[in-house]
Design a protein around this motif. Sequence first.
Motif, PDB file in Angstrom:
ATOM      1  N   ARG A   1      24.869  24.237 102.159  1.00 52.14           N
ATOM      2  CA  ARG A   1      24.907  23.025 102.981  1.00 52.14           C
ATOM      3  C   ARG A   1      26.094  22.157 102.587  1.00 52.14           C
ATOM      4  NH1 ARG A   1      20.774  17.931 102.698  1.00 52.14           N
ATOM      5  NH2 ARG A   1      21.739  16.685 104.349  1.00 52.14           N
ATOM      6  N   ALA A   2      26.389  22.080 101.295  1.00 53.13           N
ATOM      7  CA  ALA A   2      27.543  21.303 100.839  1.00 53.13           C
ATOM      8  C   ALA A   2      28.843  21.871 101.413  1.00 53.13           C
ATOM      9  CB  ALA A   2      27.587  21.288  99.318  1.00 53.13           C
ATOM     10  N   LYS A   3      28.923  23.193 101.489  1.00 52.71           N
ATOM     11  CA  LYS A   3      30.122  23.813 102.061  1.00 52.71           C
ATOM     12  C   LYS A   3      30.271  23.473 103.541  1.00 52.71           C
ATOM     13  CE  LYS A   3      30.283  27.751  98.859  1.00 52.71           C
ATOM     14  NZ  LYS A   3      30.151  29.230  98.730  1.00 52.71           N
ATOM     15  N   LYS A   4      29.158  23.416 104.272  1.00 56.53           N
ATOM     16  CA  LYS A   4      29.220  23.059 105.691  1.00 56.53           C
ATOM     17  C   LYS A   4      29.670  21.617 105.876  1.00 56.53           C
ATOM     18  CE  LYS A   4      25.696  26.332 107.323  1.00 56.53           C
ATOM     19  NZ  LYS A   4      24.363  26.473 107.965  1.00 56.53           N
ATOM     20  N   LEU A   5      29.187  20.720 105.023  1.00 61.09           N
ATOM     21  CA  LEU A   5      29.611  19.324 105.118  1.00 61.09           C
ATOM     22  C   LEU A   5      31.108  19.177 104.812  1.00 61.09           C
ATOM     23  CD1 LEU A   5      26.560  17.555 103.426  1.00 61.09           C
ATOM     24  CD2 LEU A   5      27.175  17.514 105.841  1.00 61.09           C
TER      25      LEU A   5
ATOM     26  N   ALA B   1      36.004  16.686  99.531  1.00 59.90           N
ATOM     27  CA  ALA B   1      36.139  17.674  98.465  1.00 59.90           C
ATOM     28  C   ALA B   1      34.851  18.484  98.419  1.00 59.90           C
ATOM     29  CB  ALA B   1      36.410  17.005  97.118  1.00 59.90           C
ATOM     30  N   LEU B   2      34.916  19.639  97.773  1.00 63.49           N
ATOM     31  CA  LEU B   2      33.766  20.528  97.698  1.00 63.49           C
ATOM     32  C   LEU B   2      33.075  20.350  96.353  1.00 63.49           C
ATOM     33  CD1 LEU B   2      32.218  22.825  99.134  1.00 63.49           C
ATOM     34  CD2 LEU B   2      33.687  24.444  97.914  1.00 63.49           C
TER      35      LEU B   2
ATOM     36  N   ARG C   1      45.899  16.075  96.474  1.00 64.79           N
ATOM     37  CA  ARG C   1      45.130  16.821  95.481  1.00 64.79           C
ATOM     38  C   ARG C   1      45.218  18.306  95.791  1.00 64.79           C
ATOM     39  NH1 ARG C   1      40.059  18.943  95.558  1.00 64.79           N
ATOM     40  NH2 ARG C   1      39.739  18.113  97.644  1.00 64.79           N
ATOM     41  N   ASP C   2      45.391  19.108  94.738  1.00 66.21           N
ATOM     42  CA  ASP C   2      45.425  20.562  94.916  1.00 66.21           C
ATOM     43  C   ASP C   2      44.018  21.069  95.193  1.00 66.21           C
ATOM     44  OD1 ASP C   2      48.127  20.555  94.448  1.00 66.21           O
ATOM     45  OD2 ASP C   2      47.890  20.867  92.279  1.00 66.21           O
ATOM     46  N   LYS C   3      43.907  21.927  96.184  1.00 71.38           N
ATOM     47  CA  LYS C   3      42.606  22.474  96.536  1.00 71.38           C
ATOM     48  C   LYS C   3      42.175  23.522  95.526  1.00 71.38           C
ATOM     49  CE  LYS C   3      42.766  21.836 101.560  1.00 71.38           C
ATOM     50  NZ  LYS C   3      42.628  22.503 102.861  1.00 71.38           N
ATOM     51  N   THR C   4      40.872  23.570  95.314  1.00 71.20           N
ATOM     52  CA  THR C   4      40.327  24.611  94.448  1.00 71.20           C
ATOM     53  C   THR C   4      40.293  25.922  95.210  1.00 71.20           C
ATOM     54  OG1 THR C   4      38.053  24.184  95.138  1.00 71.20           O
ATOM     55  CG2 THR C   4      38.906  22.887  93.295  1.00 71.20           C
ATOM     56  N   LYS C   5      40.017  26.999  94.491  1.00 65.71           N
ATOM     57  CA  LYS C   5      39.963  28.312  95.108  1.00 65.71           C
ATOM     58  C   LYS C   5      38.866  28.377  96.166  1.00 65.71           C
ATOM     59  CE  LYS C   5      39.636  33.223  93.917  1.00 65.71           C
ATOM     60  NZ  LYS C   5      39.451  34.198  92.812  1.00 65.71           N
ATOM     61  N   ALA C   6      37.721  27.767  95.878  1.00 60.75           N
ATOM     62  CA  ALA C   6      36.613  27.776  96.838  1.00 60.75           C
ATOM     63  C   ALA C   6      36.966  26.973  98.082  1.00 60.75           C
ATOM     64  CB  ALA C   6      35.352  27.227  96.192  1.00 60.75           C
ATOM     65  N   GLU C   7      37.659  25.838  97.892  1.00 60.49           N
ATOM     66  CA  GLU C   7      38.030  25.015  99.039  1.00 60.49           C
ATOM     67  C   GLU C   7      39.063  25.710  99.919  1.00 60.49           C
ATOM     68  OE1 GLU C   7      37.380  20.551  97.133  1.00 60.49           O
ATOM     69  OE2 GLU C   7      39.363  21.483  97.107  1.00 60.49           O
ATOM     70  N   SER C   8      39.922  26.492  99.324  1.00 66.06           N
ATOM     71  CA  SER C   8      40.975  27.158 100.095  1.00 66.06           C
ATOM     72  C   SER C   8      40.400  28.196 101.048  1.00 66.06           C
ATOM     73  CB  SER C   8      41.969  27.824  99.137  1.00 66.06           C
ATOM     74  OG  SER C   8      42.546  26.868  98.272  1.00 66.06           O
TER      75      SER C   8
ATOM     76  N   ILE D   1      37.651  27.865 102.745  1.00 60.24           N
ATOM     77  CA  ILE D   1      36.919  27.223 103.831  1.00 60.24           C
ATOM     78  C   ILE D   1      37.913  26.509 104.743  1.00 60.24           C
ATOM     79  CG2 ILE D   1      35.153  25.538 104.426  1.00 60.24           C
ATOM     80  CD1 ILE D   1      33.891  26.033 101.716  1.00 60.24           C
ATOM     81  N   LYS D   2      37.837  26.809 106.021  1.00 62.25           N
ATOM     82  CA  LYS D   2      38.716  26.179 106.996  1.00 62.25           C
ATOM     83  C   LYS D   2      38.070  24.901 107.505  1.00 62.25           C
ATOM     84  CE  LYS D   2      41.263  27.019 111.269  1.00 62.25           C
ATOM     85  NZ  LYS D   2      41.520  27.983 112.365  1.00 62.25           N
ATOM     86  N   VAL D   3      38.673  23.750 107.181  1.00 58.61           N
ATOM     87  CA  VAL D   3      38.137  22.458 107.589  1.00 58.61           C
ATOM     88  C   VAL D   3      38.438  22.243 109.065  1.00 58.61           C
ATOM     89  CG1 VAL D   3      38.187  19.980 107.203  1.00 58.61           C
ATOM     90  CG2 VAL D   3      38.449  21.550 105.275  1.00 58.61           C
ATOM     91  N   LYS D   4      37.367  21.948 109.842  1.00 57.75           N
ATOM     92  CA  LYS D   4      37.536  21.776 111.283  1.00 57.75           C
ATOM     93  C   LYS D   4      38.321  20.517 111.611  1.00 57.75           C
ATOM     94  CE  LYS D   4      33.309  24.239 112.571  1.00 57.75           C
ATOM     95  NZ  LYS D   4      31.990  24.142 113.257  1.00 57.75           N
TER      96      LYS D   4
END
Length: 629
Positions: A209-213, A221-222, A2-9, A11-14
């Motif tokens: 909080r959703a962004k942290k999760l 997904a965000l 799935r292509d990431k959205t602009k907001a997801e891009s 955020i660096k996923v740990k």
Amino acid sequence: MRDKTKAESKIKVKTKDPLNLASHFDMKELKTLGSKCVELFNNDEESRSKWMEMHTEYLEIYHQIDNYDDNFSGSFSGSDARVPLLTESCLGFQARAYKAIFPQRSFIATTSMEDITPDEQQRAERVAKWMNYLLNFQQRRYKRDKKRMLLATALMGSDFSKTYKDPVTGLPKVERVRAQDFVVCYGTGPRELEDVRRKTHKITMDINRAKKLYRDGFFSALPVASDEDYDTSGDMQDVEDEAEGMYSIEKDGKSVVILEQHTYYDLDNDDIEEPVIIWIDLNSEKVLRISARYNIDDEDKKPEEYFTHYSFIDNTDGFYGYGYGHLVAKLNKSLNQMLRNSLDAGELANAGNMGGFISDNVGVKGGEIEIPIGKFTKVPRTADDLGKAIYQMKFPGPNAAYVSLMEFMQSTIQRLANTTEAVSGDVSKVYQPMTILTMLEQSLQLPSSIMENLALAMEGELEKILNVAKQNADTIQTFTHEDERVSITKEDFQGATRVYPIMDPRSVTKQQKMAKAQSVYQLASTNPLIANDPNSMYTVTKQVLESMEVQDIDMILKQPADVKPERIDDQHEESMFFLMPPQDKPLFDVFPDQDHPRHIKTIDQVIAFLDTSSPLEVPNLPGGDPGVS
């Protein structure tokens, strides 16, 4: 992929969570699954729309903002008075139930279900101390949530809690879930929570909080925040806002609504559905996470239940319970309307009768006529003509039948809601103590039954906490319990243990507890089998002081040391001690080497004398000093 959205891009996923099964599905299947879950949720919401309407009305009456019919206009406005009987009922139950559930700081007990050995008992006690420490100190919201739960259960009939492993600390966590946020599909007949196939917890979450999760890998997904926030509880939230004087002017788009749906889905394409939990973003219908709802080592894949249902009065033909809203809300609303009508009638009788109509034939110029008090005003007509030209309004005042009906309705509501004089402590008449206790016992039969329901639900919740600890405890934990350092290991959780709250559902008032403790003390003090035992008397005395909620009991009441009973060879002296009050007599016993035949003979002589002689005579019997009659 799935292509990431602009907001997801941004955020660096740990790290990715391997327990999130959504990564094993292709995008087309996830999209179909998300749309299906949202559709089923909307259907479930629609099926309980009448339930929401009813409870919105209950909330209005509880907050005393229920609508009223104002049939007046102009200079007279109708009364908007209300009688807060529903509010009193709910608050009274909450206050009594909270003290019953949390009688002291340590409110959890455990019992080993294996062999009763000293080691097993100590192991079970360590588990109880750990659970008390967990819910008292590590989860300080637990008691506050239970206080809110008791109030909501009394009003709405149902409230819920969710028990799960905290992804950050790894410890069991208990979270309160409001009834309006817990959506189930409609079904007829009595249904237990475990038997409901699909249940959804609506979670309103801050976007941060959703962004942290998402960053921590819990969500794949965000969620998407919308400028038009989803109304999560409709009219019920509007009532709460009006009661608090809070009105939302504009939406800021800073929150999202997550649907945590506990349902079934075929994960391995074997045509048998497995219990799963699916997280969906309501706004975008994205599937955020899928996880198994069963132990992976269980071949039968038995579903694990996260939720606990706290029901006020069981519903024999449905899922949600009945509360005081169902019992007294309609009566309270009718009583409010009758009170307003009576007040309006009284106001009209007082002020309305001071006005009326006057004929133009009186000959007085102008419109309305004001007569100055203490003065006579000249008019061009006779007094008889004036009497015929003036009509005064004649409002009769409140209807006497309304007063009788209001008294009847109020007494009915008080009986249904258990807010009679004896329960509230406001007794207008003088009663004997036993009469008051009898009135309390009879009036609290329903609350005692309700407390039994809540106690069983709480025991189920504590079992869930213990199960989470069993599955995740892997290290030694050291904590402080009542000034004692305690260490608990993984092995302590593995034993068969029953955990339950320390509470007596039958004693929900301080008066009941005091009466019960004092009755036990009176029985113990007159029973020679107990009265001569210092340890037994210490226990019953401590129970009396605890029921009175006396502070620093251990400083006031000292635990007795081991006292050996005295040896009394003189039977007359021993007989004197038997006649003394229990608190004054020494501790004595019978020994094998005493002259028992002689003692028995002396006792028989004393008994024969007491049966035949005058109370003033003192016998001079052989075998000891003179006895006392």
